[in-house]
Enzyme design. Structure first.
Site, short mmCIF file in Angstrom:
data_model
loop_
_atom_site.label_atom_id
_atom_site.label_comp_id
_atom_site.label_asym_id
_atom_site.label_seq_id
_atom_site.Cartn_x
_atom_site.Cartn_y
_atom_site.Cartn_z
N ASP A 64 0.88 -1.10 0.08
CA ASP A 64 0.07 0.02 0.05
C ASP A 64 0.78 1.46 0.11
OD1 ASP A 64 -2.29 1.72 0.46
OD2 ASP A 64 -3.45 -0.41 0.46
N HIS A 65 0.01 2.59 0.04
CA HIS A 65 0.95 3.64 0.01
C HIS A 65 2.23 3.70 0.83
CE1 HIS A 65 -0.43 5.29 3.70
NE2 HIS A 65 -1.53 4.74 3.67
N ASP A 66 3.28 4.46 0.21
CA ASP A 66 4.48 4.56 0.92
C ASP A 66 5.15 3.39 1.48
OD1 ASP A 66 4.08 7.80 0.85
OD2 ASP A 66 2.32 7.35 1.93
#
Ligand SMILES: CC(=O)SCCNC(=O)CCNC(=O)[C@H](O)C(C)(C)COP(=O)(O)OP(=O)(O)OC[C@H]1O[C@@H](n2cnc3c(N)ncnc32)[C@H](O)[C@@H]1OP(=O)(O)O
Length: 212
Positions: free
Chosen positions: A136-138
């Site tokens: 997921d993000h980052d």
């Protein structure tokens, strides 16, 4: 410029990478192996023989390579041999994977069908993000890491090189998996995992600390 898929082991993972490469429109020259005595795996793709023979014939013709095997150590060994020869590694992204335009995918990495790579995620070299797995993000997956089918890294999870997350395991937001950490199938990881540690269960606990 064509892709050469370097088989390690049985060739099962190579068959998955091959299909992803073809479906994504890459020209695939064929399969090769490190070992001159290796036999062609049983699926329909030209067999080119050993990497040594290919190197003798001249890698400089612009072919690119991807090491296709589930073992992180063997994938690293094949990839580093190729890089030492001056060969170029290619990444393969299945057309049914969803990859954020702000994500970064390293050379020699395979992102397979149904995988999702979120905004600003960074995948290193020689990583596998297998079917329906997500970063997921980052998030960050270090070189030669392996996310098995359905494995889920929540936002901001960072995996150091050589990590392994088993099928359908989940890692909670922001956690850190140190080098060569192993997460067992179906685990839910609620704390950072130490280097070379193996954790299993819900919540995940260590079953083996240090290299086996
Ligand atoms: C396309 C594809 O197929 S990709 C491949 C997908 N494969 C996977 O996801 C495999 C993931 N591997 C696992 O989960 C493995 O069991 C590992 C890596 C966690 C551990 O494997 P090993 O190091 O061989 O450990 P071992 O099998 O000896 O198990 C150690 C203990 O943990 C337990 N255990 C092992 N795996 C798990 C698990 N996933 N969840 C809960 N307990 C587990 C065992 O029962 C054993 O317990 P015991 O000592 O009380 O008997």
């Amino acid at each position: 410029m064509a892709l050469i898929i370097v088989v390690g082991g049985s060739g099962q993972h190579a068959s998955v990478v091959y299909e992803a490469a073809v479906l994504s429109g890459m020209a695939v020259a064929g399969l090769a192996a490190m070992d001159a005595a290796a036999v062609a795996p049983a699926f329909d793709c030209p067999w080119l023989g050993s990497l040594g023979a290919i190197a003798d014939g001249g890698i400089a013709r612009g072919d690119r390579f991807i090491a296709a095997c589930g073992s992180n150590a063997l994938r690293r060994e094949i990839s580093e041999t190729l890089l030492a020869w001056g060969a170029e590694l290619a990444s393969v992204v299945h057309p049914a994977a969803i990859v954020s335009p702000s994500a970064c995918i390293g050379a020699g990495t395979a992102v397979l069908a149904g995988a999702i790579i979120g905004p600003r995620a960074v995948l290193g070299c020689g990583v596998i993000v297998n079917h329906a797995a997500s970063v997921d993000h980052d998030g960050a997956v270090g070189d030669y890491g392996n996310l098995c089918p359905g494995a889920r890294l929540a936002g901001g999870v960072r995996m150091a090189p050589g990590g392994f997350v088993g099928i359908n395991a989940a890692v909670l937001p922001g956690l850190y998996l140190a080098e060569n950490a192993v997460v067992g199938a179906g685990a839910v990881v609620t704390r950072d995992v130490a280097a070379d540690d193996t954790v299993v269960g819900i919540p995940a606990v260590s079953v083996r600390r240090g290299r086996p």
